[in-house]
Design a protein around this motif. Structure first.
Motif, PDB file in Angstrom:
ATOM      1  N   VAL A  59      -2.310  13.060  -0.547  1.00  0.00           N
ATOM      2  CA  VAL A  59      -3.572  13.176  -1.270  1.00  0.00           C
ATOM      3  C   VAL A  59      -4.400  11.910  -1.105  1.00  0.00           C
ATOM      4  O   VAL A  59      -5.575  11.974  -0.783  1.00  0.00           O
ATOM      5  CB  VAL A  59      -3.321  13.454  -2.770  1.00  0.00           C
ATOM      6  N   ARG A  60      -3.801  10.751  -1.324  1.00  0.00           N
ATOM      7  CA  ARG A  60      -4.491   9.465  -1.199  1.00  0.00           C
ATOM      8  C   ARG A  60      -3.589   8.510  -0.434  1.00  0.00           C
ATOM      9  O   ARG A  60      -2.372   8.533  -0.583  1.00  0.00           O
ATOM     10  CB  ARG A  60      -4.789   8.864  -2.576  1.00  0.00           C
ATOM     11  N   THR A  61      -4.190   7.651   0.370  1.00  0.00           N
ATOM     12  CA  THR A  61      -3.433   6.681   1.153  1.00  0.00           C
ATOM     13  C   THR A  61      -3.900   5.266   0.841  1.00  0.00           C
ATOM     14  O   THR A  61      -5.030   5.051   0.429  1.00  0.00           O
ATOM     15  CB  THR A  61      -3.603   6.929   2.664  1.00  0.00           C
ATOM     16  N   GLY A  62      -3.008   4.318   1.052  1.00  0.00           N
ATOM     17  CA  GLY A  62      -3.340   2.906   0.934  1.00  0.00           C
ATOM     18  C   GLY A  62      -3.648   2.412  -0.468  1.00  0.00           C
ATOM     19  O   GLY A  62      -4.421   1.482  -0.635  1.00  0.00           O
ATOM     20  N   LEU A  63      -3.045   3.009  -1.465  1.00  0.00           N
ATOM     21  CA  LEU A  63      -3.292   2.596  -2.849  1.00  0.00           C
ATOM     22  C   LEU A  63      -2.339   1.479  -3.260  1.00  0.00           C
ATOM     23  O   LEU A  63      -1.190   1.458  -2.823  1.00  0.00           O
ATOM     24  CB  LEU A  63      -3.085   3.779  -3.799  1.00  0.00           C
ATOM     25  N   PRO A  64      -2.797   0.566  -4.117  1.00  0.00           N
ATOM     26  CA  PRO A  64      -1.865  -0.407  -4.690  1.00  0.00           C
ATOM     27  C   PRO A  64      -0.820   0.318  -5.542  1.00  0.00           C
ATOM     28  O   PRO A  64      -1.049   1.445  -5.988  1.00  0.00           O
ATOM     29  CB  PRO A  64      -2.749  -1.290  -5.567  1.00  0.00           C
ATOM     30  N   LYS A  65       0.295  -0.330  -5.763  1.00  0.00           N
ATOM     31  CA  LYS A  65       1.413   0.316  -6.452  1.00  0.00           C
ATOM     32  C   LYS A  65       1.020   0.865  -7.823  1.00  0.00           C
ATOM     33  O   LYS A  65       1.376   1.989  -8.172  1.00  0.00           O
ATOM     34  CB  LYS A  65       2.561  -0.675  -6.604  1.00  0.00           C
ATOM     35  N   GLU A  66       0.269   0.082  -8.598  1.00  0.00           N
ATOM     36  CA  GLU A  66      -0.102   0.512  -9.944  1.00  0.00           C
ATOM     37  C   GLU A  66      -0.963   1.776  -9.907  1.00  0.00           C
ATOM     38  O   GLU A  66      -0.747   2.716 -10.669  1.00  0.00           O
ATOM     39  CB  GLU A  66      -0.862  -0.602 -10.682  1.00  0.00           C
ATOM     40  N   GLU A  67      -1.960   1.782  -9.004  1.00  0.00           N
ATOM     41  CA  GLU A  67      -2.835   2.958  -8.883  1.00  0.00           C
ATOM     42  C   GLU A  67      -2.056   4.173  -8.410  1.00  0.00           C
ATOM     43  O   GLU A  67      -2.269   5.284  -8.897  1.00  0.00           O
ATOM     44  CB  GLU A  67      -3.973   2.679  -7.896  1.00  0.00           C
ATOM     45  N   ALA A  80       0.847  -1.187   0.000  1.00  0.00           N
ATOM     46  CA  ALA A  80       0.000   0.000   0.000  1.00  0.00           C
ATOM     47  C   ALA A  80       0.888   1.245   0.000  1.00  0.00           C
ATOM     48  O   ALA A  80       1.834   1.339   0.775  1.00  0.00           O
ATOM     49  CB  ALA A  80      -0.899   0.005   1.229  1.00  0.00           C
ATOM     50  N   PHE A  81       0.552   2.177  -0.867  1.00  0.00           N
ATOM     51  CA  PHE A  81       1.360   3.382  -1.017  1.00  0.00           C
ATOM     52  C   PHE A  81       0.511   4.626  -0.792  1.00  0.00           C
ATOM     53  O   PHE A  81      -0.693   4.616  -1.053  1.00  0.00           O
ATOM     54  CB  PHE A  81       1.964   3.437  -2.431  1.00  0.00           C
ATOM     55  N   ASP A  82       1.156   5.676  -0.315  1.00  0.00           N
ATOM     56  CA  ASP A  82       0.521   6.973  -0.147  1.00  0.00           C
ATOM     57  C   ASP A  82       1.073   7.902  -1.226  1.00  0.00           C
ATOM     58  O   ASP A  82       2.274   7.899  -1.485  1.00  0.00           O
ATOM     59  CB  ASP A  82       0.833   7.565   1.226  1.00  0.00           C
ATOM     60  N   VAL A  83       0.201   8.688  -1.817  1.00  0.00           N
ATOM     61  CA  VAL A  83       0.621   9.659  -2.832  1.00  0.00           C
ATOM     62  C   VAL A  83       0.661  11.024  -2.153  1.00  0.00           C
ATOM     63  O   VAL A  83      -0.341  11.483  -1.614  1.00  0.00           O
ATOM     64  CB  VAL A  83      -0.346   9.667  -4.031  1.00  0.00           C
ATOM     65  N   LYS A  84       1.830  11.642  -2.194  1.00  0.00           N
ATOM     66  CA  LYS A  84       2.044  12.900  -1.483  1.00  0.00           C
ATOM     67  C   LYS A  84       2.499  13.984  -2.464  1.00  0.00           C
ATOM     68  O   LYS A  84       3.443  13.783  -3.218  1.00  0.00           O
ATOM     69  CB  LYS A  84       3.110  12.692  -0.410  1.00  0.00           C
ATOM     70  N   ILE A  85       1.811  15.110  -2.421  1.00  0.00           N
ATOM     71  CA  ILE A  85       2.233  16.268  -3.218  1.00  0.00           C
ATOM     72  C   ILE A  85       3.268  17.012  -2.395  1.00  0.00           C
ATOM     73  O   ILE A  85       2.967  17.510  -1.305  1.00  0.00           O
ATOM     74  CB  ILE A  85       1.049  17.200  -3.556  1.00  0.00           C
ATOM     75  N   GLU A  86       4.500  17.060  -2.899  1.00  0.00           N
ATOM     76  CA  GLU A  86       5.579  17.753  -2.201  1.00  0.00           C
ATOM     77  C   GLU A  86       5.491  19.261  -2.428  1.00  0.00           C
ATOM     78  O   GLU A  86       5.606  20.038  -1.493  1.00  0.00           O
ATOM     79  CB  GLU A  86       6.939  17.234  -2.689  1.00  0.00           C
ATOM     80  N   LYS A  87       5.321  19.650  -3.682  1.00  0.00           N
ATOM     81  CA  LYS A  87       5.178  21.057  -4.050  1.00  0.00           C
ATOM     82  C   LYS A  87       4.557  21.100  -5.438  1.00  0.00           C
ATOM     83  O   LYS A  87       4.373  20.067  -6.085  1.00  0.00           O
ATOM     84  CB  LYS A  87       6.521  21.780  -4.024  1.00  0.00           C
ATOM     85  N   TYR A  88       4.237  22.289  -5.888  1.00  0.00           N
ATOM     86  CA  TYR A  88       3.641  22.436  -7.216  1.00  0.00           C
ATOM     87  C   TYR A  88       4.085  23.769  -7.795  1.00  0.00           C
ATOM     88  O   TYR A  88       4.463  24.686  -7.077  1.00  0.00           O
ATOM     89  CB  TYR A  88       2.110  22.355  -7.159  1.00  0.00           C
ATOM     90  N   ILE A  98      -3.999  25.576 -10.659  1.00  0.00           N
ATOM     91  CA  ILE A  98      -5.379  25.249 -11.022  1.00  0.00           C
ATOM     92  C   ILE A  98      -5.461  23.837 -11.592  1.00  0.00           C
ATOM     93  O   ILE A  98      -6.375  23.077 -11.262  1.00  0.00           O
ATOM     94  CB  ILE A  98      -5.935  26.295 -12.013  1.00  0.00           C
ATOM     95  N   LYS A  99      -4.490  23.443 -12.416  1.00  0.00           N
ATOM     96  CA  LYS A  99      -4.480  22.094 -12.974  1.00  0.00           C
ATOM     97  C   LYS A  99      -4.328  21.043 -11.874  1.00  0.00           C
ATOM     98  O   LYS A  99      -4.984  20.004 -11.899  1.00  0.00           O
ATOM     99  CB  LYS A  99      -3.334  21.946 -13.985  1.00  0.00           C
ATOM    100  N   VAL A 100      -3.457  21.332 -10.909  1.00  0.00           N
ATOM    101  CA  VAL A 100      -3.242  20.405  -9.799  1.00  0.00           C
ATOM    102  C   VAL A 100      -4.523  20.275  -8.970  1.00  0.00           C
ATOM    103  O   VAL A 100      -4.921  19.169  -8.593  1.00  0.00           O
ATOM    104  CB  VAL A 100      -2.045  20.849  -8.918  1.00  0.00           C
ATOM    105  N   ILE A 101      -5.185  21.405  -8.710  1.00  0.00           N
ATOM    106  CA  ILE A 101      -6.444  21.370  -7.956  1.00  0.00           C
ATOM    107  C   ILE A 101      -7.485  20.537  -8.699  1.00  0.00           C
ATOM    108  O   ILE A 101      -8.201  19.722  -8.103  1.00  0.00           O
ATOM    109  CB  ILE A 101      -6.963  22.799  -7.680  1.00  0.00           C
ATOM    110  N   LYS A 102      -7.568  20.693 -10.014  1.00  0.00           N
ATOM    111  CA  LYS A 102      -8.522  19.908 -10.815  1.00  0.00           C
ATOM    112  C   LYS A 102      -8.219  18.412 -10.730  1.00  0.00           C
ATOM    113  O   LYS A 102      -9.127  17.597 -10.612  1.00  0.00           O
ATOM    114  CB  LYS A 102      -8.507  20.376 -12.273  1.00  0.00           C
ATOM    115  N   GLU A 103      -6.950  18.051 -10.780  1.00  0.00           N
ATOM    116  CA  GLU A 103      -6.576  16.633 -10.674  1.00  0.00           C
ATOM    117  C   GLU A 103      -6.907  16.080  -9.292  1.00  0.00           C
ATOM    118  O   GLU A 103      -7.382  14.964  -9.163  1.00  0.00           O
ATOM    119  CB  GLU A 103      -5.090  16.425 -10.967  1.00  0.00           C
ATOM    120  N   VAL A 104      -6.645  16.882  -8.251  1.00  0.00           N
ATOM    121  CA  VAL A 104      -6.954  16.446  -6.886  1.00  0.00           C
ATOM    122  C   VAL A 104      -8.456  16.236  -6.742  1.00  0.00           C
ATOM    123  O   VAL A 104      -8.907  15.254  -6.144  1.00  0.00           O
ATOM    124  CB  VAL A 104      -6.413  17.449  -5.843  1.00  0.00           C
TER     125      VAL A 104
END
Length: 161
Positions: free
Chosen positions: A135-143, A93-101, A107-113
């Motif tokens: 942003v999201r936690t516990g995702l499989p590696k591919e996701e 399980a992986f967490d996706v973390k936005i470090e900076k933008y 605006i594009k990042v907000i739309k994706e989130v």
């Protein structure tokens, strides 16, 4: 039937005999013997709860087996490093973390989130502005990798944890 209990049910009577014999043996630590006796007195449901808690405290996967739990062989060096290596090797399980933008791509990042979460515009904007943020936690590696690629394409610096 609980996983832990079903695996070790045949061993419990033998372990009880061994724990009482160990308490009487010379050189045994009475504290460890008391802990072993208390663990053996737990019900199957309590044993499963204890196993889950212990795995959580040791930062192991809740689905990993006791044999693959990261116990390093005797004399192999630092046991904590061995446990961390084993936990990293079986990480599912992986967490996706936005470090900076990039400011221009906010605006594009907000739309994706918004697209990958169930957040409204205001909540997504506040989340992105808090960077670094998960942003999201516990995702499989591919996701997790797919989401990271989308966020990178939108202009965010992303890390998988």
């Amino acid at each position: 039937m609980p996983l832990l209990f079903s695996k070790f049910a045949p061993l419990i009577p033998r372990l009880r005999r061994l724990s009482t014999a160990a308490a009487t043996a010379a050189g045994e630590d009475p504290k460890l013997s008391r802990i072993a006796d208390e663990l053996l007195a737990l019900s199957p449901a309590e044993l499963d709860d204890y196993a889950a808690l212990l795995r959580l405290k040791l930062r192991l996967s809740l689905t990993s087996s006791a044999a693959a739990g990261g116990a390093s062989p005797a004399g192999s060096g630092d046991a904590a490093a061995g446990a961390e290596e084993a936990a990293a090797a079986v990480k599912t399980a992986f967490d996706v973390k936005i470090e900076k933008y990039e400011a221009a791509a906010k605006i594009k990042v907000i739309k994706e989130v918004r697209a990958v979460t169930d957040l409204g515009l205001k909540e997504a904007k506040e989340l992105v502005e808090k960077a670094p943020v998960v942003v999201r936690t516990g995702l499989p590696k591919e996701e997790a990798e797919a989401l990271a690629a989308k966020l990178k394409a939108a202009g965010a610096a992303v890390a998988l944890e």
